[in-house]
Design a protein around this motif. Structure first.
Motif, PDB file in Angstrom:
ATOM      1  N   SER A 218      25.850 -13.776  91.715  1.00 30.50           N
ATOM      2  CA  SER A 218      24.881 -14.194  92.801  1.00 30.50           C
ATOM      3  C   SER A 218      25.260 -15.444  93.602  1.00 30.50           C
ATOM      4  O   SER A 218      24.520 -15.811  94.769  1.00 30.50           O
ATOM      5  N   ILE A 219      26.415 -15.841  93.488  1.00 28.74           N
ATOM      6  CA  ILE A 219      26.805 -16.899  94.680  1.00 28.74           C
ATOM      7  C   ILE A 219      28.152 -16.419  95.092  1.00 28.74           C
ATOM      8  O   ILE A 219      28.245 -16.601  96.386  1.00 28.74           O
ATOM      9  N   ALA A 220      28.887 -15.594  94.467  1.00 29.04           N
ATOM     10  CA  ALA A 220      30.241 -14.986  94.948  1.00 29.04           C
ATOM     11  C   ALA A 220      29.887 -13.977  96.179  1.00 29.04           C
ATOM     12  O   ALA A 220      30.433 -14.185  97.199  1.00 29.04           O
TER      13      ALA A 220
ATOM     14  N   TRP B  24      25.532 -24.287 102.887  1.00 33.37           N
ATOM     15  CA  TRP B  24      25.322 -25.744 102.529  1.00 33.37           C
ATOM     16  C   TRP B  24      24.211 -25.716 101.466  1.00 33.37           C
ATOM     17  O   TRP B  24      24.303 -26.311 100.447  1.00 33.37           O
ATOM     18  N   MET B  25      23.163 -24.698 101.689  1.00 33.34           N
ATOM     19  CA  MET B  25      21.923 -24.645 100.704  1.00 33.34           C
ATOM     20  C   MET B  25      22.594 -24.229  99.238  1.00 33.34           C
ATOM     21  O   MET B  25      22.208 -24.598  98.233  1.00 33.34           O
ATOM     22  N   PHE B  26      23.461 -23.195  99.441  1.00 35.55           N
ATOM     23  CA  PHE B  26      24.156 -22.612  98.361  1.00 35.55           C
ATOM     24  C   PHE B  26      24.781 -23.627  97.418  1.00 35.55           C
ATOM     25  O   PHE B  26      25.003 -23.580  96.398  1.00 35.55           O
ATOM     26  N   SER B  27      25.549 -24.634  98.215  1.00 38.03           N
ATOM     27  CA  SER B  27      26.440 -25.715  97.335  1.00 38.03           C
ATOM     28  C   SER B  27      25.328 -26.533  96.620  1.00 38.03           C
ATOM     29  O   SER B  27      25.550 -27.284  95.417  1.00 38.03           O
ATOM     30  N   VAL B  28      24.267 -26.812  97.170  1.00 35.89           N
ATOM     31  CA  VAL B  28      23.184 -27.417  96.627  1.00 35.89           C
ATOM     32  C   VAL B  28      22.532 -26.824  95.323  1.00 35.89           C
ATOM     33  O   VAL B  28      22.642 -27.418  94.140  1.00 35.89           O
TER      34      VAL B  28
ATOM     35  N   GLY C 218      24.194 -24.539  93.782  1.00 31.07           N
ATOM     36  CA  GLY C 218      25.360 -24.466  92.880  1.00 31.07           C
ATOM     37  C   GLY C 218      25.583 -25.634  92.110  1.00 31.07           C
ATOM     38  O   GLY C 218      26.160 -25.335  90.754  1.00 31.07           O
ATOM     39  N   ARG C 219      25.111 -26.909  92.365  1.00 34.19           N
ATOM     40  CA  ARG C 219      25.278 -27.964  91.626  1.00 34.19           C
ATOM     41  C   ARG C 219      24.478 -28.028  90.323  1.00 34.19           C
ATOM     42  O   ARG C 219      24.849 -28.667  89.357  1.00 34.19           O
ATOM     43  N   ARG C 220      23.362 -27.300  90.436  1.00 35.30           N
ATOM     44  CA  ARG C 220      22.243 -27.034  89.214  1.00 35.30           C
ATOM     45  C   ARG C 220      23.262 -26.204  88.208  1.00 35.30           C
ATOM     46  O   ARG C 220      22.735 -26.349  86.974  1.00 35.30           O
ATOM     47  N   GLU C 221      24.097 -25.508  88.595  1.00 33.35           N
ATOM     48  CA  GLU C 221      24.932 -24.840  87.623  1.00 33.35           C
ATOM     49  C   GLU C 221      26.375 -25.310  87.368  1.00 33.35           C
ATOM     50  O   GLU C 221      27.150 -24.713  86.654  1.00 33.35           O
ATOM     51  N   GLY C 222      26.485 -26.434  87.614  1.00 32.25           N
ATOM     52  CA  GLY C 222      27.670 -27.254  87.506  1.00 32.25           C
ATOM     53  C   GLY C 222      29.000 -26.717  88.497  1.00 32.25           C
ATOM     54  O   GLY C 222      30.089 -26.761  88.283  1.00 32.25           O
ATOM     55  N   ILE C 223      28.414 -26.137  89.489  1.00 33.07           N
ATOM     56  CA  ILE C 223      29.311 -25.595  90.639  1.00 33.07           C
ATOM     57  C   ILE C 223      29.396 -26.498  91.876  1.00 33.07           C
ATOM     58  O   ILE C 223      28.485 -26.457  92.749  1.00 33.07           O
ATOM     59  N   ARG C 224      30.582 -27.366  92.254  1.00 33.79           N
ATOM     60  CA  ARG C 224      30.423 -28.004  93.042  1.00 33.79           C
ATOM     61  C   ARG C 224      31.293 -27.427  94.282  1.00 33.79           C
ATOM     62  O   ARG C 224      32.598 -27.394  93.945  1.00 33.79           O
ATOM     63  N   PHE C 225      30.637 -27.138  95.347  1.00 36.12           N
ATOM     64  CA  PHE C 225      31.461 -26.285  96.241  1.00 36.12           C
ATOM     65  C   PHE C 225      32.621 -26.939  96.788  1.00 36.12           C
ATOM     66  O   PHE C 225      33.692 -26.389  97.391  1.00 36.12           O
ATOM     67  N   THR C 226      32.625 -28.283  97.033  1.00 40.73           N
ATOM     68  CA  THR C 226      33.702 -28.907  97.703  1.00 40.73           C
ATOM     69  C   THR C 226      34.897 -29.093  96.719  1.00 40.73           C
ATOM     70  O   THR C 226      36.139 -29.622  97.144  1.00 40.73           O
ATOM     71  N   ARG C 227      34.802 -28.917  95.403  1.00 39.92           N
ATOM     72  CA  ARG C 227      35.756 -29.305  94.446  1.00 39.92           C
ATOM     73  C   ARG C 227      36.256 -28.037  93.593  1.00 39.92           C
ATOM     74  O   ARG C 227      37.208 -28.063  92.875  1.00 39.92           O
ATOM     75  N   ASP C 228      35.151 -26.964  93.646  1.00 38.19           N
ATOM     76  CA  ASP C 228      35.401 -25.742  92.650  1.00 38.19           C
ATOM     77  C   ASP C 228      36.443 -25.043  93.100  1.00 38.19           C
ATOM     78  O   ASP C 228      36.418 -24.430  94.445  1.00 38.19           O
TER      79      ASP C 228
END
Length: 330
Positions: free
Chosen positions: A130-132, A171-175, A177-187
């Motif tokens: 659902s993110i990929a 950007w909203m997906f990055s926000v 994603g943080r709830r699932e431990g996924i940091r878009f800028t670092r993952d």
């Protein structure tokens, strides 16, 4: 777009002219919108099949198995066309004799797509579907960004707005994603999917050059590309077999057999839709992006992925951005 090539890749009317025999005998005479929707449906199932194939599995082995299935489907067409081309039931299935230069150009496409698929499959293994899949759906956005500096194109006002909306959805997906431990800028797996999407956008531009500028037939490109992908994927498989098969074992799954046929079917539906003289490539491209809805819904339902409501808003924003990119003609 303005400047350079005045056409937008996703916003122009493009006719891929096939003979009447090609159009009438490849598939039943169906409306191009229906064909586009069917292509999106198959692409959505294709994304799910990929996720099932690589989940907890050895990506290099899965990739080689997938492309080998595709080559096994296409090789008989090459042989049949060489031995008895007049006996082919459908003209579109004919594979022509190509020059060494043409083979080289198709092999270059296989290298480009092979790199894109490698990054995408590794990312898909580690990211929620659902993110990929929504990240992958931003391909038109990257196509336009590439076209601005390298092709001298200029987006229209609507397309600039669309770029902003797509970035907002990303950007909203990055926000979320943080709830699932996924940091878009670092993952790194998010980074891999972004790289895969950019390479996919480059492949789309390259396809335009092969099919329109150089006038190569879609069947020739599709068939030889499928064969050359096996050669491209072999080094990665050999490396895994020698170094990592003990650490990341390969598990055979029957769904692996479905991945390449699903993609071939989706592409056949797509080419048949584009071949209709009344077809609008802007609408077709947008409808095909709707495949993300299927992958998103299945990811939530089948894999138990969370944050449905928040992700649905992000998907909607990205789809709106893609629609505006496609329709934002000068």
């Amino acid at each position: 777009m303005r400047g350079g090539d005045s056409r937008s890749y996703d916003g122009s009317r493009i006719s891929v002219r096939l003979s009447d025999r090609d159009r009438c005998t490849t598939l039943p005479c169906m409306n191009w919108i229906v064909l586009s929707l069917l292509s999106a449906l198959v692409l959505g199932v294709y994304d799910v099949a990929k996720k099932l194939s690589v989940r907890g599995n050895a990506v290099p082995a899965v990739l080689l198995a997938n492309v080998s299935v595709g080559a096994a489907i296409c090789l008989p067409l090459i042989i049949w066309s060489a031995v008895s081309p007049d006996s082919l039931p459908i003209e579109l299935l004919r594979v022509d004799s190509l020059s060494m230069v043409q083979h080289g150009l198709i092999f270059a496409k296989a290298c480009l797509v092979g790199a894109s698929w490698t990054f995408a499959f590794f990312a898909l293994k580690h990211l929620p579907l659902s993110i990929a899949s929504p990240i992958r759906a931003t391909s038109p956005f990257w196509t336009i960004l590439i076209a601005i500096p390298f092709l001298g194109e200029r987006p229209t006002v609507m397309q600039w707005i669309a770029i902003a909306i797509t970035l907002g959805g990303f950007w909203m997906f990055s926000v979320v994603g943080r709830r699932e431990g996924i940091r878009f800028t670092r993952d790194r797996w998010v980074g891999c999917m972004v790289v895969a999407t950019v390479l996919g956008a480059l492949s789309g531009i390259y396809d335009k050059i092969l099919l329109q500028t150089l006038g190569m037939r879609p069947t020739n490109v599709q068939v030889w590309f499928a064969v050359y992908l096996v050669i491209v994927m072999l080094p990665l498989f050999v490396r895994w077999y020698k170094r990592d098969r003990g650490l990341v074992p390969f598990e055979w799954r029957w769904v692996i057999l479905l991945v390449s046929p699903l993609l071939l079917i989706a592409d056949m539906l797509y080419f048949t839709a584009v071949a209709d003289p009344e077809a609008l490539i802007a609408v077709i491209s947008t409808l095909r992006r709707c495949s993300v809805v299927i992958a998103f819904a299945v990811g939530i339902k089948m894999f138990g992925e969370v944050n449905f409501g928040a992700k649905a808003v992000c998907v909607a924003a990205i789809l709106v951005g893609v629609l505006m990119l496609a329709l934002g003609k000068a």
